[in-house]
Design a protein around this motif. Structure first.
Motif, short mmCIF file in Angstrom:
data_model
loop_
_atom_site.label_atom_id
_atom_site.label_comp_id
_atom_site.label_asym_id
_atom_site.label_seq_id
_atom_site.Cartn_x
_atom_site.Cartn_y
_atom_site.Cartn_z
N ARG A 157 0.71 -1.21 0.50
CA ARG A 157 0.22 -0.31 0.28
C ARG A 157 0.68 1.36 -0.14
O ARG A 157 0.44 2.39 -0.21
CB ARG A 157 -0.80 -0.04 1.19
CG ARG A 157 -1.87 1.00 1.09
CD ARG A 157 -2.88 1.39 0.07
NE ARG A 157 -3.41 2.08 0.24
CZ ARG A 157 -3.32 4.12 -0.02
NH1 ARG A 157 -2.07 3.52 -1.19
NH2 ARG A 157 -4.29 4.95 -1.15
N ASP A 186 2.70 1.45 -3.33
CA ASP A 186 1.48 2.83 -3.80
C ASP A 186 0.27 1.79 -4.70
O ASP A 186 -0.30 2.91 -5.62
CB ASP A 186 2.14 4.21 -4.35
CG ASP A 186 1.41 5.27 -4.17
OD1 ASP A 186 0.14 5.15 -3.36
OD2 ASP A 186 0.95 5.79 -5.53
N LYS A 237 -3.52 0.71 -4.84
CA LYS A 237 -5.25 0.54 -4.25
C LYS A 237 -5.43 -0.48 -3.73
O LYS A 237 -4.63 -1.53 -3.82
CB LYS A 237 -5.99 1.23 -5.34
CG LYS A 237 -5.22 2.36 -5.28
CD LYS A 237 -6.19 2.70 -7.12
CE LYS A 237 -6.20 4.00 -7.73
NZ LYS A 237 -4.63 5.40 -7.44
N SER A 296 -11.58 -6.93 -0.99
CA SER A 296 -11.69 -5.62 -0.31
C SER A 296 -11.39 -5.12 1.22
O SER A 296 -9.60 -4.47 1.87
CB SER A 296 -11.88 -4.90 -1.23
OG SER A 296 -11.56 -5.00 -2.38
#
Length: 78
Positions: free
Chosen positions: A37, A41, A43, A55
């Motif tokens: 994350r 970087d 999502k 998720s």
């Protein structure tokens, strides 16, 4: 912009070193997700796809990992 002195810079370096040392000690799942994350970087949905997780699980793991880091870093300050 305020000029920074050597003590400010030294404090920043020490803080970064504490973060790195603490990061090495957290739960391996949290470490992996936080790495993806914040270092890569990615999502949340990208991490979920890579790991094959929902998720919501990724979000929970991020939250718990950050809480673990915070708790451990606060313990180092005392």
């Amino acid at each position: 912009m305020k000029e920074r002195n050597i003590d400010d810079i030294k404090g920043d370096i020490e803080g970064a070193m504490d973060l790195i040392d603490t990061f090495k000690q957290i739960n391996p799942k949290s470490k992996s997700v936080l790495y993806l994350r914040y270092y890569k970087d990615l999502k949340v949905n990208e991490i979920a796809k890579i790991l094959g997780w929902p998720s919501g699980t990724v979000k929970t793991t991020i939250h718990r990992g950050l809480e673990e880091l915070k708790y451990m870093l606060e313990g180092k300050k005392t």
